[in-house]
Design an enzyme around this catalytic site. Structure first.
Site, PDB file in Angstrom:
ATOM      1  CG  HIS A 449     -14.024 -26.535  -5.293  1.00 15.16           C
ATOM      2  ND1 HIS A 449     -15.159 -26.552  -6.098  1.00 15.16           N
ATOM      3  CD2 HIS A 449     -13.959 -27.757  -4.720  1.00 15.16           C
ATOM      4  CE1 HIS A 449     -15.738 -27.729  -6.010  1.00 15.16           C
ATOM      5  NE2 HIS A 449     -15.048 -28.486  -5.174  1.00 15.16           N
TER       6      HIS A 449
HETATM    7  C1  LIG Z   1     -14.711 -31.253   2.297  1.00 16.30           C
HETATM    8  C2  LIG Z   1     -14.139 -31.141   0.911  1.00 16.30           C
HETATM    9  C3  LIG Z   1     -14.883 -31.591  -0.185  1.00 16.30           C
HETATM   10  C4  LIG Z   1     -14.352 -31.478  -1.483  1.00 16.30           C
HETATM   11  N1  LIG Z   1     -15.010 -32.077  -2.510  1.00 16.30           N
HETATM   12  C5  LIG Z   1     -14.407 -32.176  -3.712  1.00 16.30           C
HETATM   13  C6  LIG Z   1     -14.940 -32.993  -4.743  1.00 16.30           C
HETATM   14  O1  LIG Z   1     -15.935 -33.705  -4.556  1.00 16.30           O
HETATM   15  N2  LIG Z   1     -14.319 -32.993  -5.938  1.00 16.30           N
HETATM   16  C7  LIG Z   1     -13.220 -32.230  -6.185  1.00 16.30           C
HETATM   17  O2  LIG Z   1     -12.769 -32.220  -7.322  1.00 16.30           O
HETATM   18  N3  LIG Z   1     -12.656 -31.484  -5.221  1.00 16.30           N
HETATM   19  C8  LIG Z   1     -13.199 -31.478  -3.987  1.00 16.30           C
HETATM   20  N4  LIG Z   1     -12.592 -30.798  -2.979  1.00 16.30           N
HETATM   21  C9  LIG Z   1     -11.355 -30.052  -3.282  1.00 16.30           C
HETATM   22  C10 LIG Z   1     -10.116 -30.938  -3.425  1.00 16.30           C
HETATM   23  O3  LIG Z   1     -10.132 -31.992  -2.499  1.00 16.30           O
HETATM   24  C11 LIG Z   1      -8.875 -30.081  -3.208  1.00 16.30           C
HETATM   25  O4  LIG Z   1      -8.912 -28.983  -4.076  1.00 16.30           O
HETATM   26  C12 LIG Z   1      -7.586 -30.840  -3.467  1.00 16.30           C
HETATM   27  O5  LIG Z   1      -7.550 -32.015  -2.700  1.00 16.30           O
HETATM   28  C13 LIG Z   1      -6.407 -29.939  -3.146  1.00 16.30           C
HETATM   29  O6  LIG Z   1      -5.225 -30.637  -3.355  1.00 16.30           O
HETATM   30  P1  LIG Z   1      -3.831 -29.988  -2.959  1.00 16.30           P
HETATM   31  O7  LIG Z   1      -2.788 -30.948  -3.351  1.00 16.30           O
HETATM   32  O8  LIG Z   1      -3.787 -28.603  -3.506  1.00 16.30           O
HETATM   33  O9  LIG Z   1      -3.892 -29.803  -1.370  1.00 16.30           O
HETATM   34  P2  LIG Z   1      -4.186 -30.879  -0.225  1.00 16.30           P
HETATM   35  O10 LIG Z   1      -4.730 -32.132  -0.790  1.00 16.30           O
HETATM   36  O11 LIG Z   1      -4.981 -30.167   0.802  1.00 16.30           O
HETATM   37  O12 LIG Z   1      -2.739 -31.239   0.335  1.00 16.30           O
HETATM   38  C14 LIG Z   1      -1.960 -30.400   1.145  1.00 16.30           C
HETATM   39  C15 LIG Z   1      -1.173 -31.280   2.102  1.00 16.30           C
HETATM   40  O13 LIG Z   1      -0.188 -30.460   2.743  1.00 16.30           O
HETATM   41  C16 LIG Z   1      -0.177 -30.774   4.134  1.00 16.30           C
HETATM   42  N5  LIG Z   1       0.281 -29.592   4.863  1.00 16.30           N
HETATM   43  C17 LIG Z   1      -0.288 -28.362   4.903  1.00 16.30           C
HETATM   44  N6  LIG Z   1       0.449 -27.540   5.681  1.00 16.30           N
HETATM   45  C18 LIG Z   1       1.509 -28.248   6.129  1.00 16.30           C
HETATM   46  C19 LIG Z   1       2.647 -27.931   6.926  1.00 16.30           C
HETATM   47  N7  LIG Z   1       2.847 -26.702   7.436  1.00 16.30           N
HETATM   48  N8  LIG Z   1       3.556 -28.904   7.169  1.00 16.30           N
HETATM   49  C20 LIG Z   1       3.403 -30.152   6.628  1.00 16.30           C
HETATM   50  N9  LIG Z   1       2.342 -30.511   5.850  1.00 16.30           N
HETATM   51  C21 LIG Z   1       1.406 -29.559   5.617  1.00 16.30           C
HETATM   52  C22 LIG Z   1      -1.622 -31.113   4.459  1.00 16.30           C
HETATM   53  O14 LIG Z   1      -1.732 -31.832   5.663  1.00 16.30           O
HETATM   54  C23 LIG Z   1      -2.042 -31.883   3.206  1.00 16.30           C
HETATM   55  O15 LIG Z   1      -1.778 -33.251   3.334  1.00 16.30           O
HETATM   56  C24 LIG Z   1     -13.081 -30.874  -1.685  1.00 16.30           C
HETATM   57  C25 LIG Z   1     -12.333 -30.429  -0.592  1.00 16.30           C
HETATM   58  C26 LIG Z   1     -12.838 -30.577   0.703  1.00 16.30           C
HETATM   59  C27 LIG Z   1     -11.993 -30.129   1.861  1.00 16.30           C
END
Ligand SMILES: Cc1cc2nc3c(=O)[nH]c(=O)nc-3n(C[C@H](O)[C@H](O)[C@H](O)COP(=O)(O)OP(=O)(O)OC[C@H]3O[C@@H](n4cnc5c(N)ncnc54)[C@H](O)[C@@H]3O)c2cc1C
Length: 509
Positions: A449
């Site tokens: 997280h």
């Molecule tokens: C293994 C794991 C278990 C977890 N378990 C939980 C859970 O059970 N419950 C919970 O609430 N949270 C959980 N989390 C945390 C939660 O999933 C994340 O905090 C949340 O998904 C983050 O969302 P976001 O939109 O910030 O980023 P992300 O969902 O990571 O999205 C970022 C996107 O940007 C893209 N990207 C990045 N860099 C580039 C680039 N240079 N060019 C183009 N695209 C790019 C990536 O490919 C990705 O698709 C977990 C996370 C992980 C990894």
């Protein structure tokens, strides 16, 4: 695919897919969504039980931290989804909003009452699809939220009874007004399958003519001139392109957002020059304030009878509580204990046999350790320097000891006696504080997280304003986990969905 859009969303992850859905609902608005990954084709992604085993595959960015002095100099792997759906395609599927006081902290840091629990409640509800409506649960949103009942493992039912035996309240779920208590985890699962934000929010609207999705497209750099983003340099298998938009939204997540901004010349001038990048905008807090939840993995028990596999995702129940006492009036939650129907240990320990052992994970809900991340060079391929400074405060170490003590306490209840064949780890003789600290340093793993690398705040030093626009740039907003200024007590995905929902509805207001 147009070169110019009204809105360009970078990153089709948890936040990006929701933004694309909401912002393209107005047919007059041209919306482009850019993503480095693709739609996942690996069936394991959608099998909830497989989640611990799908990391480090081609659709994981698989970052590494610096060796961490607080965790016996270990390097931690940080999974981040590289696919349409982002980290919602890798995560453990828990849906937990957090404690009301978590959001009071956001209001205090931003000066904006719009970030209170009550003000966010409509946004939480707008994303959720529960089977039954209530004042606190949405039924009209796109993301199915399962509150398990008969699927719950018998071990987990006894674990929940163990907490009740100790006086911790039994909750219907963790998304009522109170989070202190024990309940089966609410999960983003429908018909036995993981539901990513891509499946829930993006795929159903991909037919919209004003929504353009570009996959296998890496974002390398922002071109910045006169306080505006004038172009976004991307690379696709067909070559390099420059896209532009009236409004650019960064949704690359807590790791990739600050790295892209730094590659583009935003950040601490000295650190940028050291990495070979010219500074175009000083933003001294960018990449700082980094914090994350950790879990101790774990207090492992030998099972007295064979354990059937979990029908959900192994880690079926978290119990939030205060280290000051087990009743709900003892104070806001500061520790958590979870029950896993499987062995769970860090890389420092041999993996015990599945079906013969179970684990009580333990963790700190509001760590005070703060780290930072920076670029080491101007290219996307230059590995970042990620230093969360895990367990660098006495607050975190002593709260971890308290959490381990609570895990042992519930582990020894009569409700769990039927299962308890003896403590395998850390081992019943390990009791002294310094021994426990040494065990925790080797046992702690990321809860996945990371937040706050573009934290919103009222302070002029804060990277983003309370409306999520980036200080110093007129047409750039950051909308994802990186703007969270202080981590809520639970997993953060519910908060990320609400942040995206709120941003889109504020933009439309
Ligand atoms: C293994 C794991 C278990 C977890 N378990 C939980 C859970 O059970 N419950 C919970 O609430 N949270 C959980 N989390 C945390 C939660 O999933 C994340 O905090 C949340 O998904 C983050 O969302 P976001 O939109 O910030 O980023 P992300 O969902 O990571 O999205 C970022 C996107 O940007 C893209 N990207 C990045 N860099 C580039 C680039 N240079 N060019 C183009 N695209 C790019 C990536 O490919 C990705 O698709 C977990 C996370 C992980 C990894």
């Amino acid at each position: 695919m147009p070169d110019h859009s009204d809105i360009l969303i970078l990153g089709a992850g948890s936040a990006g897919c929701i933004l694309a859905n909401r912002l393209s609902a107005d047919p007059a608005r041209q919306v482009t969504l850019v993503e480095a990954g693709d739609f996942p084709t690996d069936p394991d992604v959608f099998d909830p039980a497989m989640w611990p085993r799908i990391q480090r595959r081609s659709y994981d960015w698989d970052y590494r931290t610096q060796p961490q002095p607080g965790t016996a100099n270990r390097v931690h792997h940080w999974a981040r989804g590289r696919m349409v759906g982002g980290s919602s395609g890798l995560h453990a599927m828990f849906h937990v909003r957090g404690h009301v006081s978590d959001y009071d902290r956001w209001v205090a840091m931003t000066g904006d009452p719009g970030w209170s629990y009550d003000a966010l409640l409509p946004h939480f509800k707008a994303t959720e699809r529960y089977a039954e409506a209530s004042d606190l649960h949405g039924t009209e949103g796109e993301m199915p939220i399962l509150i398990p009942d008969t699927e719950t493992h018998p071990l987990v039912r006894d674990y929940i009874a163990g907490w009740q035996e100790l006086g911790l309240p039994r909750l219907a779920d963790h998304n009522g007004r109170e989070v202190i208590g024990t309940a089966p985890n609410s999960l983003m699962i429908r018909d036995g399958r993981r539901v990513t934000t891509a499946e829930a929010f993006l795929r159903p609207v991909l037919h919209r003519p004003n929504l353009h999705l570009l996959t296998s497209a890496e974002v390398h750099r922002l071109r910045i001139a006169r306080h505006r983003v004038t172009g976004v340099e991307i690379r696709t298998p067909d070559g390099a392109r420059v896209l532009s938009a009236g409004q650019v939204i960064l949704s690359l997540g807590s790791v990739a957002d600050p790295l892209l901004l730094m590659r583009s010349g935003v950040g601490d001038g000295q650190a940028l020059r050291a990495a070979g990048v010219e500074c175009v905008l000083e933003s001294p807090e960018l990449g700082r304030n980094l914090h994350d939840h950790m879990l101790g993995a774990g207090v492992v028990y030998r099972a007295r009878e064979p354990l059937a596999p979990s029908r959900l995702q192994h880690s079926e129940s978290l119990a939030y509580q205060s280290s000051r006492g087990l009743d709900v009036h003892a104070g806001a939650p500061d520790i958590v204990v979870g029950c896993v129907v499987a062995p769970s240990v860090s890389e420092c320990f041999p993996m015990p046999a599945a079906g013969e052992t179970y684990t009580l994970l333990f963790g700190v809900t509001h760590p005070t350790s703060r780290g930072e991340l920076t670029i080491t060079g101007p290219d996307l391929r230059d590995a970042p320097r990620i230093d969360p400074r895990y367990l660098s405060t006495e607050h975190d170490r002593s709260a971890f000891r308290a959490a381990l003590g609570r895990a042992r306490m519930v582990g020894e209840t009569s409700a769990l006696a039927r299962w308890n064949g003896g403590e395998v780890l850390p081992g019943p003789d390990l009791r002294r504080a310094d021994d426990l600290d040494a065990f925790i340093a080797r046992a702690a793993i990321t809860h996945h997280h990371p937040v706050a690398t573009c934290a919103m705040g009222a302070s002029e030093r804060a990277v983003t304003r309370p409306d999520l626009t980036l200080r110093g740039l007129d047409n750039l907003a950051v909308v994802d986990a990186s703007v969270i200024p202080a981590i809520p007590c639970g997993p953060i995905h519910a908060a990320v969905m609400a942040i995206a929902q709120k941003y889109a509805s504020d933009l439309d207001a």
